[in-house]
Enzyme design. Structure first.
Site, short mmCIF file in Angstrom:
data_model
loop_
_atom_site.label_atom_id
_atom_site.label_comp_id
_atom_site.label_asym_id
_atom_site.label_seq_id
_atom_site.Cartn_x
_atom_site.Cartn_y
_atom_site.Cartn_z
N ASP A 238 1.11 -1.33 0.14
CA ASP A 238 -0.11 -0.08 0.22
C ASP A 238 0.64 1.07 0.08
O ASP A 238 0.48 2.21 0.63
CB ASP A 238 -0.83 -0.02 1.14
CG ASP A 238 -0.16 -0.18 2.66
OD1 ASP A 238 1.15 -0.42 2.49
OD2 ASP A 238 -0.95 -0.09 3.47
N GLU A 328 6.62 -6.25 13.43
CA GLU A 328 7.50 -5.14 13.51
C GLU A 328 7.97 -5.09 14.98
O GLU A 328 9.16 -4.44 15.08
CB GLU A 328 6.70 -3.79 13.42
CG GLU A 328 7.51 -2.73 13.24
CD GLU A 328 6.76 -1.15 12.71
OE1 GLU A 328 6.71 -1.10 11.49
OE2 GLU A 328 5.68 -0.79 13.72
N ASP A 351 4.67 9.40 4.85
CA ASP A 351 3.09 9.83 4.46
C ASP A 351 2.85 11.19 4.52
O ASP A 351 3.14 11.76 5.32
CB ASP A 351 2.51 8.93 5.84
CG ASP A 351 0.90 9.05 5.51
OD1 ASP A 351 0.51 9.74 4.55
OD2 ASP A 351 0.20 8.20 6.19
#
Length: 377
Positions: A238, A328, A351
């Protein structure tokens, strides 16, 4: 004076029987010596065999899980090299500004970790030089991406931008893990670019999909990847490439600073702090918080990392524990005790919803706007 006459006894004559007896006695003594010698040899042989077996068990225990990595094959082949006929590869005549030994290329950011791993920012390296050096190795790079369930919708943009910006001019293998092979776009690839579709299980929870990536990468390294590539880059689907990402990101083990935590203290890092989890990191440990959406390394470096992380995930599952940020968390635990050999700045994960930062000269790999809850569910 008394004279004492000494009378010597005359030895009896030496007969044939005496000689035979003497020969037998000598032979018996020699035989006994030989017998003792053979016993000693046998004992020494047994000791040698035992020592050898113990040594081999130790070596096998320390041996890498994959014996035929390209590195090992190269090491073996080097024994047969005619060293006198080796030629030294040299860089082309490049024109560039002289580097300074007294002035840093950038003073607004840190460019070196305490363990001497470079932190990669725009303006801290000369890409022409490192690219030419890399070309001399004739290496291949694998780009691993998982597009399971609804995440498959991001593949077209991911692959399209990768063809524009990722490892331009180098040999690249795309490894797309998906539960919907028919949905993988049939895009036109440049020369020396290859697309491999790997079927993956669509777990119900997105957390399970995330954690399963470590196992999938680990297994496919030993089955396929090590035969085809020298380096692996693992990325979230994504996301999209927004600027050039090249060989500056490659090394033994490379991690990317999380864009939300690159300037914070360790007590604010979202490490796993529960001691019951295998991903636990004590409050007084840790260097940076890394994001598992973009990391890289040699095939061997990634193999070792994914093995340890997956083992930790499995141990947690047996205890009914799930680390706070799944894979993670285990990834960050590994990097506390196995320092990355290169660190990527937030240029490589950004982002745009976080706004702009003056320190970011480039935004190379950026998140695609989306509704996380909708996509994950």
């Amino acid at each position: 004076m008394v004279l004492v006459k000494t009378v010597s006894k005359e030895k009896p004559p030496f007969t044939v029987s005496d000689k035979v007896n003497q020969d037998v006695s000598v032979k018996m003594k020699n035989f006994q010596k030989m017998k003792n010698y053979l016993k000693c040899c046998c004992v020494l042989l047994v000791i040698f065999v035992l020592v050898f077996m113990v040594s081999m068990v130790h070596i096998w225990g320390q041996q890498e899980p994959i014996d035929d990595f390209k590195e090992n094959s190269l090491a073996v082949s080097q024994r047969c090299i005619d060293w006198d006929k080796l030629q030294t590869a040299s860089l082309p005549n490049l024109k560039y500004a002289k580097p300074s030994a007294l002035q840093l290329p950038r003073t607004d950011v840190n460019i070196l970790t305490p363990w001497l791993a470079p932190i990669i920012w725009e303006g801290t390296y000369n890409y022409d030089i490192i690219n030419e050096q890399f070309k001399q190795g004739n290496y291949s790079i694998g780009l691993v991406v998982f597009a399971v369930k609804k995440y498959v919708q991001f593949l077209p943009e991911f692959l399209r931008t990768a063809e524009l910006y990722f490892m331009v001019g180098h040999k690249v293998h795309y490894y797309v893990f998906t539960d919907q092979p028919e949905a993988v776009p049939n895009i036109t690839l440049k020369t020396n670019r290859f697309l491999h579709v790997v079927e993956s299980e669509p777990y119900k929870r997105w957390q399970d999909v995330s954690m399963q990536r470590m196992e999938s990468i680990h297994q496919h390294i030993s089955n396929q990847f090590y035969k085809e590539v020298d380096y692996l880059v693992c990325a979230d689907s994504d996301m999209k490439f927004n600027d050039y990402v090249g060989v500056e990101i490659l090394d033994e083990l490379v991690a990317t600073l999380h864009p939300a935590y690159y300037g914070t203290e360790r007590n604010h890092f979202p490490y796993e702090r529960r001691g019951v989890s295998e991903a636990y990191i004590p409050a007084d440990e840790g260097d940076f918080y890394y994001m598992a959406a973009f990391y890289a390394g040699t095939v061997k470096g990634i193999y070792k990392m994914t093995q340890v992380c997956y083992d930790g995930i499995q141990k947690d599952r047996k205890k009914g524990v799930e680390a706070v940020w799944q894979e993670e968390s285990h990834f960050n635990k590994y990097l506390v005790y196995h320092k990355p050999t290169k660190v990527l700045s937030p240029e490589y994960i950004w982002d745009n919803g976080m706004g702009n930062r003056t320190i970011l000269k480039k935004k190379r790999f950026i998140a695609v706007p989306k509704n996380h809850n909708e996509i994950r569910n």
